[in-house]
Structures are given as structure tokens and as C-alpha cells.
Design a protein around this motif. Structure first.
Motif, short mmCIF file in Angstrom:
data_model
loop_
_atom_site.label_atom_id
_atom_site.label_comp_id
_atom_site.label_asym_id
_atom_site.label_seq_id
_atom_site.Cartn_x
_atom_site.Cartn_y
_atom_site.Cartn_z
N SER A 25 101.18 -23.21 25.44
CA SER A 25 100.13 -23.77 26.26
C SER A 25 99.23 -24.60 25.36
O SER A 25 99.26 -24.49 24.14
CB SER A 25 99.31 -22.67 26.95
N ARG A 26 98.42 -25.44 26.00
CA ARG A 26 97.44 -26.24 25.25
C ARG A 26 96.31 -26.62 26.19
O ARG A 26 96.56 -26.99 27.34
CB ARG A 26 98.09 -27.49 24.66
N ASP A 27 95.09 -26.49 25.69
CA ASP A 27 93.90 -26.80 26.50
C ASP A 27 93.89 -26.02 27.81
O ASP A 27 93.49 -26.52 28.85
CB ASP A 27 93.81 -28.30 26.78
N GLY A 28 94.36 -24.78 27.75
CA GLY A 28 94.35 -23.91 28.92
C GLY A 28 95.46 -24.16 29.91
O GLY A 28 95.56 -23.45 30.92
N LYS A 29 96.32 -25.14 29.64
CA LYS A 29 97.40 -25.49 30.56
C LYS A 29 98.74 -25.03 29.97
O LYS A 29 99.08 -25.38 28.85
CB LYS A 29 97.42 -27.00 30.79
N VAL A 30 99.48 -24.27 30.75
CA VAL A 30 100.75 -23.76 30.26
C VAL A 30 101.80 -24.85 30.26
O VAL A 30 101.83 -25.73 31.14
CB VAL A 30 101.21 -22.55 31.10
N GLY A 31 102.67 -24.84 29.25
CA GLY A 31 103.75 -25.82 29.16
C GLY A 31 104.97 -25.41 29.96
O GLY A 31 105.06 -24.28 30.47
N GLU A 32 105.91 -26.30 30.04
CA GLU A 32 107.14 -26.04 30.79
C GLU A 32 108.16 -25.19 30.05
O GLU A 32 108.89 -24.42 30.67
CB GLU A 32 107.79 -27.37 31.19
N PRO A 33 108.30 -25.29 28.70
CA PRO A 33 109.36 -24.54 28.02
C PRO A 33 109.30 -23.05 28.30
O PRO A 33 108.24 -22.42 28.21
CB PRO A 33 109.12 -24.85 26.54
N ALA A 34 110.45 -22.49 28.64
CA ALA A 34 110.55 -21.06 28.92
C ALA A 34 110.42 -20.26 27.63
O ALA A 34 110.79 -20.71 26.54
CB ALA A 34 111.87 -20.75 29.60
N GLY A 35 109.89 -19.06 27.76
CA GLY A 35 109.83 -18.17 26.62
C GLY A 35 111.22 -17.79 26.15
O GLY A 35 112.15 -17.62 26.94
N VAL A 36 111.36 -17.67 24.83
CA VAL A 36 112.61 -17.22 24.24
C VAL A 36 112.45 -15.76 23.83
O VAL A 36 111.39 -15.16 24.02
CB VAL A 36 113.00 -18.11 23.04
N LEU A 37 113.50 -15.18 23.30
CA LEU A 37 113.51 -13.74 23.05
C LEU A 37 112.36 -13.32 22.13
O LEU A 37 111.74 -12.28 22.35
CB LEU A 37 114.85 -13.32 22.44
N GLU A 38 112.06 -14.11 21.10
CA GLU A 38 110.98 -13.72 20.19
C GLU A 38 109.64 -13.67 20.92
O GLU A 38 108.76 -12.87 20.57
CB GLU A 38 110.90 -14.64 18.98
N ASP A 39 109.44 -14.51 21.93
CA ASP A 39 108.20 -14.45 22.69
C ASP A 39 108.09 -13.11 23.42
O ASP A 39 107.04 -12.46 23.38
CB ASP A 39 108.15 -15.60 23.71
N TYR A 40 109.14 -12.71 24.09
CA TYR A 40 109.11 -11.44 24.81
C TYR A 40 108.91 -10.26 23.85
O TYR A 40 108.12 -9.35 24.12
CB TYR A 40 110.39 -11.25 25.62
N GLY A 41 109.62 -10.27 22.72
CA GLY A 41 109.50 -9.17 21.77
C GLY A 41 108.13 -9.09 21.13
O GLY A 41 107.50 -8.02 21.09
N CYS A 42 107.64 -10.21 20.60
CA CYS A 42 106.35 -10.20 19.90
C CYS A 42 105.19 -9.89 20.84
O CYS A 42 104.25 -9.18 20.47
CB CYS A 42 106.12 -11.54 19.19
N VAL A 43 105.22 -10.43 22.05
CA VAL A 43 104.13 -10.18 22.99
C VAL A 43 104.19 -8.74 23.50
O VAL A 43 103.15 -8.07 23.65
CB VAL A 43 104.16 -11.19 24.15
N ALA A 44 105.38 -8.21 23.74
CA ALA A 44 105.48 -6.81 24.17
C ALA A 44 104.96 -5.88 23.08
O ALA A 44 104.23 -4.92 23.36
CB ALA A 44 106.93 -6.48 24.52
N GLU A 45 105.32 -6.14 21.83
CA GLU A 45 104.82 -5.31 20.73
C GLU A 45 103.30 -5.41 20.65
O GLU A 45 102.61 -4.41 20.42
CB GLU A 45 105.45 -5.73 19.41
N ALA A 46 102.76 -6.61 20.84
CA ALA A 46 101.31 -6.80 20.80
C ALA A 46 100.63 -6.01 21.90
O ALA A 46 99.58 -5.37 21.67
CB ALA A 46 100.98 -8.29 20.92
N PHE A 47 101.17 -6.05 23.10
CA PHE A 47 100.55 -5.32 24.21
C PHE A 47 100.63 -3.81 23.97
O PHE A 47 99.70 -3.08 24.36
CB PHE A 47 101.22 -5.71 25.53
N CYS A 48 101.69 -3.34 23.35
CA CYS A 48 101.76 -1.92 22.99
C CYS A 48 100.67 -1.57 21.97
O CYS A 48 100.05 -0.50 22.05
CB CYS A 48 103.13 -1.58 22.42
N SER A 49 100.42 -2.46 21.01
CA SER A 49 99.36 -2.23 20.02
C SER A 49 98.00 -2.21 20.69
O SER A 49 97.14 -1.36 20.39
CB SER A 49 99.41 -3.33 18.94
#
Length: 678
Positions: free
Chosen positions: A464-488
Motif C-alpha cells: 500500500s502507499r498513502d493509505g491506498k492498497v495496491g493491486e498485487p496479491a500477497g505472497v506466502l511470505e506476507d501471510y507467514g510474517c503477518v500471521a506471526e506478527a499477529f500472534c506476537s
């Protein structure tokens, strides 16, 4: 017509005024190449990349080169940070063809995206000659070009294959990995291998956990020495904090000056854990100041963390950061200037270019007398004020989901450790308090931004940039890193919302990224089809998607008691284990998670009316074994599974310790808890 003016990527926007008829990555670009019957030129880079800037200035800003590209190619510009899937496929092709990779990456492909010639940076004369040669080959040797492309696609398909050998990531394998790292260790300078030298954050995080489990003094010594060498070197900004991407030499003196979010997040985690385990004052200072750098320099208020600070300032690398002895004297006066020249190893000959030096810390200040530390801090402040009058590097403001996840996890750990060592007697207690406040706010901003902006219709978006989300879909590292962060974050706050979101992300990843034999692809099953579907199991600059997801699965399983997530983690880790044994430098995050599984991981629940101040909570976090999860709060607190059905004991706070879902009796004293965790 240049089509980049509406891009969200700062890197693409840097090229919006080129005389090249750039296209963003799109089906329309390949359709245009097919219509014109010309090859595609794919140029991949990122905003903070020095040599990307050089090639842009030499070639892409040149009218004659632009005309040659426009007449004979459809040219596509790709931000590798925005489209890591595209980058991964063509980087594999580049490495297969040339034996090496890097950015800028230059790929020539057929109109269906099949690469047939790959390279990296080309000086303008070489690039012009290459454009002419490829044009001739396309017109006169088309069959050979297509045949070569098919061979490349076959090669990269094999390189990204899944379903290879598996093995349990057990203690002997992790011990062997630590031993191999020790054999590759640079005992003189710290780190591994020679120049250029990258911060080995993930390897050191693994070695710290290995030391915790085994007591191996060598693993701790390698970590401490390397951490100190980096922190005292030029790769670390001695005035404003933050680590540069890498050192061009073997001794950490001259950096490649871009500062990346992911490096600083992972290094914050490293220095925080080193501080927790040893109390080392240097680790404490670097953790504190790196957290401040993230909050002050990369955080975007109301959003997340920006991706990077540029390597160049006004087209000159190091312009902001390098000094001469005369400049130090001018900024500080003769006496302090000479003192700073010695302290920061600034020489008349210079350690960088044109008689300039990159500041490094040539003397130990963390254990120095109070008056020496006070003078050092006063000198740093004055030099930073002088440096602030210089031109400053640009900032890549796009928010990358995975990297923000890494930053959130690191700041959560920093806040937990800072609370353990909080003391009003510390000479810089007020500074530490200020850093924890701003870091906490920045971290929560980032988490909210990921949860409300990057999550779209139950799926994660990459940028995202300037509060606007981009079109590219999340890849596996996005799901893994964000899930780990939310667990923390769930462990820090006791809020069930974060654990729920983590579970939803992991369920999506299991449903859409799974590959045969327990492995995972880096792109979803419904993502855009590329010439190959990437599935890289190795950790490089950031954790691989597979390693990141395994970390999220392990943490979530420990926090919820749901064994199917642990089983998925163990199966995925088994696909990486053969690589851990042979190439541990490229599997540090996977090995780190392997240590957590081998340890248990421990699940520690403290039922208490005072989660912030209870000594049991502090003891649990101070003595937590590798990968342990710790939650604290009132019994049966909503949304916190580890606190369910766990009452106070005789009206007193109690700690419930489980290991791999097998639980001990509750304890009510710090001494009993420490004994259970030892």
C-alpha cells in the motif's frame, strides 16, 4: 507513451519521465508485444538500489537508448518489492543463465513471458550493443531464441520444484547446522564469508536459540562477536542508528548505504534477544536505537512502516553519511573534532571515496566512564544536527505487508524485554521510556493498517502507499510474517482479535498455497500464472515464504492448542531439513523455528490481575525457552485460549507451563517457574 505516472510504486514513479515507453507488469503489455511481434524487455529493480539508479541515468534517461528500446521492444518496469513472484521467477532464470543475480535485473523474453537472455547491470555502450544484438537475433534466429527460452523455462521449473526429499529437523541436524556455521565463521571480523558481507541476522537468531537449548558457548560467542562488529562498524549509522543493507568489505566498514525495513526489523530482534539473554549493554543500546530508527525514520503516521531509505542522495552514494577530519573539526571545534576523529576512525586518507570516511566506533563506549559516555552522546547530537543540514536520502514510502509483519514482531519483543530491564536508576531511563512509547505507537499503527487496509475480502494484499492498497496479491511470505506478527501482538496485548486474524491468514495459506508433500508454493493457486510457479525454500534477505509460514503455524498452534497447525509446520519443515544440513547459511529462519519445535515450544500462561507488573510475567519472559509463547491476564479472558479454565491458585497469581501440549502443575512463585523453564 510512458504508462508509469499512475503507479503506486516509488520505483516505477522514478521512471515515469524516462523517454522509454515503459509499461507496468500487465497482460496488456504482453498482448502489445504479441501484436507488434517484438520481444519483451523486463527491467526489475527497487527504489533504494544504487546500481538501478546508475543504469537509469546512463541508459533509461537517454533519448537514443529510449528510441532503440521503443522501436524494437515492449519494455516493462517491475518493482521487485511489489512483485516478488515476478522477481523470483526471472531471478532464477538469470542465475541459471549467468551463475549470479542482482539488481537491476535485465531480462529479454518472448511475448508469452518466456526468458531467453538475462543479465543484471549493463553500462550504456554494452546495453546498446545488447539491444541491437537481441533485435537481430529475434528477426533472424527466431527458432534458436525460442528453443533457448524453452530450455531456460525447463531449468527454472526444476529449480522451483516441490516434492523433493524430506527429513525430520531433529537435534543432530540442528547441531550439525550450528557446527557448519561455526566452520564458515570469520573469527577476525565476525559474520560469515568474505566481501561483500551481509548482516546474518537469521543465522544469529538461530545460533542464539541453539545456545539456549544446548548451552553451546561457541554459538553465543559467534553471535556476540558478530553483533558487536556490526554495531561498531560503518554498516551501522553511528549518529542516527539503522543498519545499511550490506558492507562492500569483509570488516563492516563501508556500507552500501540503503537502509531496508526488513534488515532493521530482523536486526532489532537479534539485538533484543541478545540483550535479554546476556544483559549486554551494547545490545541494549543498539536495540533501543534501532527501535527508535524504525519509529522515527520509517514509520508513516496512521499507516505502517516504509520500505527503505535510498542508497544515494542526489545521485551520489554516501553523500549524507561520510566525513573528513576537517568537517568534524568544523562541526565540533578543534578539541572535540580531534576527539571524534579518533573515536570514529576518520582518517586523512579516508575509508570511503575522495578522502571521506564512514563513521565507525573505534573505541568501546558502552562500558566507558560516565563522563566519556556523556561526551560521546553530546558529540553525536552535534554531528547529527550538522548532518541534518545536508541533502537527505529519499524514502521509499510503500508499505510491504511481510516486512511490516517482521517489524511488528521485532518491536513486540523489544517492548517485552525493555519492560524486564526497566529501572529508574538507569542514566538513560527517560530515553528508553520515550523510545518504548513511540515504538509501541508505531507498531500498533502498522498492525491496524495491515488489518484494515491490506486485508481485502479475506485476502492479503502485498503493498500500500498513502493509505491506498495496491493491486498485487500477497505472497506466502506476507501471510507467514503477518500471521506471526499477529500472534506476537496477541501475546503482548491479550486481545483475542489478533489471534483470530492470525488463524484466518494461516487457514487461507493452507488452502491456497499448499504443495505436495507438505511444501508450499510462494504464490496462491488462484494467482496470476507466470512461466513457473515459484516455491523457494531458502532464506535470503528475508525469511522464505515457507519459513515464515512455519513460524506462524508454530506460534498459532502453541497459542491455541490446535495440533493440525503444528502438524502442517512439521511437514513443511521436513521439506527444508535436507537444505538445513547442507546450507545452513540459507536456512537460518527455518533452523530458528526448528529450535522452537525441538524445545517444545513451551506454552506459558500466567493468570493474574496485573499482567504489566506481575513478577511471574517478568520471569516467564526473561527465562522463556526458544520459541516459547507467553500470555498473561485474568482467568478465562475472552479470546485467549491459553487462559481458559486456568484459575488463580488460592487467590494468588499462577503460571501454567506446558510443553508440546503436555502441562505441569501450576506454580505461584518465581523460583518454581524458573525451575520449570530451566
Amino acid at each position: 507513451m510512458n504508462r508509469l505516472v499512475d503507479a503506486t510504486s516509488p520505483y516505477l514513479l522514478q521512471h515515469a519521465d524516462n523517454p522509454v515507453d515503459w509499461w507496468p507488469w500487465s497482460d496488456e503489455a504482453f498482448a502489445e508485444a504479441k501484436r507488434r511481434d517484438v520481444p519483451v524487455l523486463i527491467s526489475v529493480g527497487y527504489a533504494a538500489c544504487h546500481w538501478c539508479h546508475v543504469m537509469a541515468h546512463e541508459s533509461f534517461e537517454n533519448e537514443q537508448v529510449g528510441a532503440l528500446m521503443n522501436d524494437n521492444f515492449v519494455s516493462i518496469k517491475v518493482d521487485r518489492e511489489e512483485r516478488p513472484d515476478v522477481d523470483a521467477v526471472y531471478m532464477t532464470a538469470t542465475q541459471a543463465m549467468t551463475g549470479q543475480g542482482g539488481w537491476p535485473m535485465t531480462v529479454f523474453a518472448t511475448p508469452d513471458g518466456t526468458p531467453f537472455f538475462c543479465g543484471t547491470y549493463f553500462p550504456r555502450p554494452n546495453f546498446v550493443q545488447l539491444l541491437q544484438s537481441v533485435t537481430t537475433a529475434w528477426r533472424e534466429q527466431r527458432e534458436e531464441v525460442v528453443r533457448q527460452g524453452a530450455a531456460v523455462v525447463e531449468a527454472i521449473g526444476g529449480a522451483q520444484a516441490v516434492g523433493g526429499p524430506t527429513a525430520p529437523l531433529d537435534a543432530p541436524l540442528l547441531d550439525a547446522a550450528a557446527g557448519r556455521l561455526a566452520s564458515e565463521y570469520d573469527a577476525t571480523n565476525g559474520g560469515f564469508g568474505g566481501a561483500p558481507k551481509f548482516p546474518p541476522h537469521m543465522n544469529l537468531l538461530f545460533l542464539l536459540r541453539h545456545h539456549q537449548r544446548t548451552g553451546d558457548p561457541r554459538s553465543l560467542e559467534i553471535t556476540r562477536h558478530t553483533a558487536e562488529a556490526m554495531a561498531r562498524g560503518g554498516i551501522y549509522d553511528q549518529l542516527a542508528s539503522g543498519f545499511a543493507r550490506y558492507s562492500v568489505d569483509a570488516h563492516w566498514t563501508v556500507p552500501h548505504f540503503e537502509k531496508m525495513l526488513y534488515d532493521n526489523a530482523l536486526l532489532l530482534r537479534l539485538y533484543t534477544q541478545l540483550w535479554r539473554l546476556t544483559g549486554d549493554p551494547l545490545a541494549r543500546r543498539v536495540a533501543r536505537d534501532t527501535a527508535r530508527f524504525l519509529a522515527d525514520e520509517l514509520h508513516r503516521p496512521g499507516e505502517g512502516f516504509a520500505s527503505a531509505l535510498d542508497a544515494d542522495t542526489e545521485g551520489v552514494e554516501g553523500l549524507t553519511y561520510a566525513w573528513t577530519p576537517a568537517q568534524l573539526v568544523e562541526a565540533l571545534g578543534a578539541e572535540d573534532g580531534r576527539w571524534a576523529t579518533d573515536l570514529f576512525a576518520v582518517t586523512e586518507e579516508g575509508t570511503f571515496e575522495h578522502g571521506m570516511s564512514v563513521l565507525k566506533l573505534a573505541r568501546d563506549v558502552d562500558d566507558a566512564a560516565p563522563e566519556v559516555r556523556a561526551r560521546w552522546q553530546q558529540v553525536v547530537g552535534r554531528l547529527l544536527s550538522a548532518r541534518d543540514t545536508r541533502p537527505q536520502p529519499a524514502r521509499d514510502d510503500k508499505v510491504v505487508a511481510a516486512w511490516n509483519g517482521l517489524a511488528i514482531t521485532a518491536i513486540v519483543e523489544f517492548l517485552q524485554v525493555a519492560a524486564l530491564y526497566a529501572s529508574p536508576k538507569d542514566e538513560d531511563a527517560n530515553l528508553m521510556d520515550g523510545v518504548t512509547i513511540v515504538a509501541d505507537g508505531a507498531m500498533r499503527d502498522a498492525a491496524e493498517h495491515l488489518a484494515t487496509v491490506h486485508l481485502v475480502d479475506g485476502r492479503l494484499r502485498r503493498v500500500s502507499r498513502d493509505g491506498k492498497v495496491g493491486e498485487p496479491a500477497g505472497v506466502l511470505e506476507d501471510y507467514g510474517c503477518v500471521a506471526e506478527a499477529f500472534c506476537s501482538l496477541h501475546q503482548l496485548t491479550g486481545e483475542g482479535r489478533w489471534l483470530t486474524l492470525a488463524g484466518e491468514l494461516l487457514d487461507t495459506a493452507l488452502a491456497h498455497f499448499a504443495a505436495p508433500g507438505g511444501a508450499f508454493y510462494d504464490t496462491a493457486d488462484d494467482a496470476e500464472r507466470l512461466v513457473a510457479r515459484p516455491a523457494d525454500p531458502t532464506d535470503n534477505a528475508t525469511p522464505s515464504g515457507r519459513s515464515a509460514l512455519i513460524a506462524g503455524l508454530v506460534a498459532y498452534s502453541a497459542l491455541t492448542g490446535e495440533t493440525r497447525y503444528r502438524e502442517a509446520a512439521e511437514a513443511a519443515l521436513a521439506t527444508v531439513a535436507p537444505i538445513v544440513g547442507k546450507h545452513p547459511r540459507f536456512t537460518g529462519y527455518a533452523a530458528m523455528v526448528g529450535e522452537a519445535l525441538l524445545s517444545g515450544p513451551y506454552e506459558i500462561a500466567v493468570v493474574t490481575d496485573d499482567p504489566a507488573g506481575d513478577p511471574l510475567v517478568a520471569a516467564a519472559r526473561r527465562h522463556a525457552p526458544p520459541g516459547a509463547v507467553v500470555v498473561a491476564g485474568q482467568p478465562d479472558q475472552p479470546g485467549v485460549p491459553l487462559l481458559a479454565d486456568r484459575p488463580l491458585v488460592d487467590g494468588r497469581s499462577a503460571a501454567y507451563v506446558c510443553r508440546g501440549f503436555v502441562c505441569q502443575r501450576p506454580v505461584t512463585s518465581v523460583e518454581e517457574l524458573v525451575a520449570e523453564l530451566s
